[in-house]
Design an enzyme around this catalytic site. Structure first.
Site, short mmCIF file in Angstrom:
data_model
loop_
_atom_site.label_atom_id
_atom_site.label_comp_id
_atom_site.label_asym_id
_atom_site.label_seq_id
_atom_site.Cartn_x
_atom_site.Cartn_y
_atom_site.Cartn_z
N CYS A 2 2.61 -11.80 1.09
CA CYS A 2 3.42 -12.86 0.47
C CYS A 2 4.68 -12.31 -0.17
CB CYS A 2 2.60 -13.56 -0.61
SG CYS A 2 1.11 -14.31 0.00
N ARG A 27 7.63 -8.13 5.89
CA ARG A 27 6.37 -7.83 5.21
C ARG A 27 5.19 -8.52 5.89
NH1 ARG A 27 7.42 -6.45 -0.41
NH2 ARG A 27 5.49 -7.44 -1.01
N TRP A 74 1.19 -15.25 3.20
CA TRP A 74 0.29 -14.54 4.11
C TRP A 74 -1.10 -15.00 3.70
CZ3 TRP A 74 -3.51 -10.57 3.75
CH2 TRP A 74 -3.76 -9.88 4.95
N ASN A 98 2.06 -14.75 -5.67
CA ASN A 98 1.59 -13.64 -4.83
C ASN A 98 0.32 -13.08 -5.46
OD1 ASN A 98 3.82 -13.85 -3.27
ND2 ASN A 98 4.63 -11.80 -3.70
N GLY A 99 -0.60 -12.61 -4.63
CA GLY A 99 -1.82 -12.01 -5.18
C GLY A 99 -2.99 -12.96 -5.04
N GLU A 487 -3.49 8.30 14.35
CA GLU A 487 -2.25 7.56 14.10
C GLU A 487 -1.73 6.91 15.40
OE1 GLU A 487 -0.80 6.50 11.63
OE2 GLU A 487 1.27 6.16 12.21
N LYS A 491 -1.17 2.98 15.86
CA LYS A 491 0.12 2.41 16.28
C LYS A 491 -0.10 1.48 17.47
CE LYS A 491 2.43 3.06 13.71
NZ LYS A 491 2.07 3.77 12.55
N GLU A 494 -2.04 -1.75 16.54
CA GLU A 494 -1.41 -2.71 15.64
C GLU A 494 -0.23 -3.44 16.28
OE1 GLU A 494 -0.26 -1.01 11.83
OE2 GLU A 494 0.70 0.70 12.76
N HIS A 510 -19.81 13.48 22.06
CA HIS A 510 -20.81 12.87 21.17
C HIS A 510 -20.71 11.34 21.16
CE1 HIS A 510 -22.01 16.78 19.83
NE2 HIS A 510 -20.77 17.08 19.48
N LYS A 609 3.44 -5.51 5.77
CA LYS A 609 4.05 -4.21 5.52
C LYS A 609 3.52 -3.60 4.23
CE LYS A 609 6.96 -0.89 6.18
NZ LYS A 609 6.49 0.08 7.19
C1 G6P Z 1 -0.02 -1.49 5.63
C2 G6P Z 1 1.13 -1.12 6.54
C3 G6P Z 1 0.96 0.31 7.04
C4 G6P Z 1 0.81 1.26 5.87
C5 G6P Z 1 -0.31 0.83 4.91
C6 G6P Z 1 -0.26 1.62 3.62
O1 G6P Z 1 -1.20 -1.55 6.35
O2 G6P Z 1 1.18 -2.01 7.63
O3 G6P Z 1 2.09 0.68 7.81
O4 G6P Z 1 0.52 2.54 6.35
O5 G6P Z 1 -0.14 -0.54 4.56
O6 G6P Z 1 0.93 1.30 2.95
P1 G6P Z 1 1.68 2.26 1.96
O7 G6P Z 1 2.91 1.47 1.54
O8 G6P Z 1 0.74 2.47 0.80
O9 G6P Z 1 2.01 3.51 2.66
#
Ligand code: G6P
Length: 614
Positions: A2, A27, A74, A98-99, A487, A491, A494, A510, A609
């Protein structure tokens, strides 16, 4: 997640609020709304989907007002519908939130008994009704808000206006970020300063428990839920509006991938001389480093993967025990807080709810037990809560990262973590001078190696075509490239929505080997290091089961193209820094697969984000 924008000015602020919401789009959100006060009426528009839908509606209705609040939602409580979108209204009160209000069920039933009718499924609507009720017994909007804030449990940021009080904008921060933008004869609020950069570069950062009363010409802040007046400093930022533009690139993610050489250059330049660490680098933390016996890293998502690599580095390079844990687990499992430990939070945003809560909990427990710990943030946002609340910080100088999938923030985190470990190794005399000089030289060389790696973009694009129809994918690596496998899988899943898993290559037999057949692409990260021969055996195991290999390998690793084995040669790199370089091809691969599949690359579905709620 949000986003809040609000403002009070002499001019019509409708366009400013919409532009602010657009700047928060990155975001992640699913609906948007705004409310303006005009002639003692609340004018509200809300729309499901993108801000552009709201913008069109606002234009059609000629929405106009000098005070107002706006929001991107959101969904947490209730589906993404127009009725659930903010602002929520009760009589003459409009609220954006927000929250999460954790005790909303209890408050809702009380309010229902008083005759309030709820129209949404959100937790947020209780706030509007609570304030409307409090207005019956309080002389000002500020007093009414102040009286209800202690009732709310959870984490929240609020923006509040009232039709009969068009000169007052009220802002509350309790667990969710909120900043005040200071203009000339006008004031604004936002959950992210980025939203306000086109109109001001002067900001006041609210602290937890602050309630602010904004008029056109004044800002009054009260701490402890509005009980005590406090002056908070106004800070000037040098960030410019242009940072948030895509420029010549089709997506922010691609732009950010290509910004990595410069971002890393900036990050290391704050710490390094020609061939050594600068004396002033982390000089405030030297005593803390002398007094630690281990490191505990706490982070989420991509930042957690950066932490995993730092664990390998800390133990191999400077012989210092290092643990790393996902913040959402760490904060709830009552971890034993250990004396003489450096607690490092890694976070792009510095506002991730779980990481922040884990930090605060650690600080509290250490204080209660009288332990000697230090805290440090590795963070991309200098004004963030994490930077402000830790003993020391090391900034990643990546610039604003807009794409939800983290790229340049990740590789600058890795660079910063290496710098941190070099400094600790030097302070604790656990690092040979020759090794320090070698790694410093490699760090300086890193931007050039990334540029060379980016030259393989067209080749990676061609390979990505072979992924478009796939349902699943495996990523394998060993040592510090095991977290890069994780990672890479993160990627891909997502942004392309292909199911992907990262594994330590040694774990293949395993379990995941059972999944390998001729439909399974397997991505291999193969720098030239001590583990290369073992990795080659793992590749044989995949091929024997019909799996198709996509190998990012050192040009001297002796792995060649052959049937069902596609190799992209990556420039030779010092093995210590291989995870930084091997991040690049997996980022490009995911990017191209997502573009070919037609997904929303910069704002993937359901993701945010900056995750400021649990
Ligand atoms: C969300 C974002 C990721 C990020 C994670 C942690 O899931 O989409 O890209 O790695 O939060 O966020 P931070 O701001 O703590 O690195």
């Amino acid at each position: 997640m949000c986003g809040i924008v609000g403002g009070i000015a002499e001019r019509n602020i409708s366009d400013i609020l919409i532009e602010g919401l657009k700047r928060l789009e990155y975001r992640g959100y699913d609906s948007a709304g705004l409310a303006l006060i005009n002639n003692k009426n609340i004018l509200r528009e809300r729309r499901v989907g993108k801000v552009i839908n709201l913008e069109e509606a606002a234009k059609e209705q000629h929405l106009n007002g000098h005070i107002g609040i706006a929001h991107t939602r959101w969904a947490t409580h209730g589906k993404p519908t127009e009725t659930n979108a903010h602002p929520h209204i009760s009589g003459k009160v409009a609220v954006v939130h927000n929250g999460i209000i954790e005790n909303y069920v209890e408050i809702k039933s009380e309010l229902e008994q008083l005759g309030y009718i709820f129209v949404s499924q959100t937790d947020s609507e209780v706030v509007a009704h609570l304030i409307a009720e409090a207005m019956k017994t309080h002389p000002t909007l500020f007093n009414a808000v102040q009286s209800i804030v202690p009732r709310l449990k959870g984490a929240f940021a609020l923006g509040i206006v009232h039709a009969d009080h068009p000169e007052d904008l009220i802002a509350v921060r309790e667990g969710s970020p909120l900043v005040i933008g200071v203009g000339i004869g006008e004031h604004f609020i936002s959950s992210d300063q980025l939203a306000l950069l086109p109109i001001t570069n002067r900001f006041i950062y609210l602290e937890e428990g602050d309630i602010a009363h904004l008029t056109r010409t004044s800002v009054e802040i009260f701490k402890n839920h509005g009980k005590e007046r406090i002056e908070r400093p106004t800070k000037e930022l040098d960030a410019t509006v242009s940072h948030a533009s895509k420029g010549e690139y089709k997506h922010f993610m691609l732009k950010e991938i290509y910004e990595q050489p410069e971002a890393i250059q900036q990050t290391i330049a704050q710490a390094l001389n020609d061939n050594a660490l600068r004396d002033d680098f982390l000089s405030d933390a030297v005593t803390s480093f002398q007094n630690i016996d281990q490191i505990q890293i706490i982070a989420c998502g991509t930042s957690y993967h950066a932490g995993m690599i730092a664990k390998y580095w800390a133990e191999q390079l400077i012989d210092l025990p290092c643990q790393v844990e996902i913040a959402s687990e760490f904060r709830y499992r009552s971890p034993v807080i250990i004396d003489r430990t450096l607690y490092v939070c890694i976070s792009q945003s510095g506002e991730t709810a779980d990481t922040l809560a884990a930090l605060r909990d650690t600080q509290k427990r250490a204080k209660d037990k009288g332990l000697n710990i230090s805290t440090m943030a590795i963070c991309n946002v200098p004004t963030s809560s994490m930077v402000r609340e830790t003993d020391h910080h090391l900034l990643t100088l990546a610039g604003p990262e807009i794409g939800v999938a983290s790229t340049k923030a990740f590789t600058t985190q890795l660079s910063a973590l290496m710098l941190l470990l070099l400094k600790i190794g030097q302070v604790k005399k656990r690092l040979a001078e020759s090794q320090l000089t070698e790694i410093v030289a490699s760090l300086w060389h890193c931007p050039k190696v990334i540029l060379d790696t980016l030259q393989h973009n067209a080749e990676i694009l061609r390979l990505s075509e072979l992924f478009v129809e796939k349902q699943h994918c495996l990523f394998l690596g060993r040592g510090t490239n095991y977290p890069i496998a994780l990672e890479g899988a993160l990627k891909l899943k997502e942004i392309s929505y292909i199911h992907a898993e990262g594994y330590a290559a040694g774990e293949l037999k395993h379990g995941p080997l059972a999944l390998v057949d001729n439909e399974m692409p397997v991505v291999i990260l193969a720098p030239k290091d001590d583990m290369l021969d073992k990795l080659k055996s793992n590749m044989e195991e995949v091929q024997a089961r019909g799996g198709e290999l996509f190998v990012f390998a050192d040009e001297h690793s002796g792995i060649a193209n052959k049937e069902r084995q596609h190799v992209v040669d990556i420039p030779t790199v010092n093995p210590w820094l291989a995870p930084i370089i091997y991040s690049i091809p997996v980022q490009l691969l995911s990017y191209h697969v997502a573009v070919l599949r037609g997904t929303d690359v910069d704002q993937p579905r359901n993701l945010a984000k900056s995750v400021t709620v649990e």
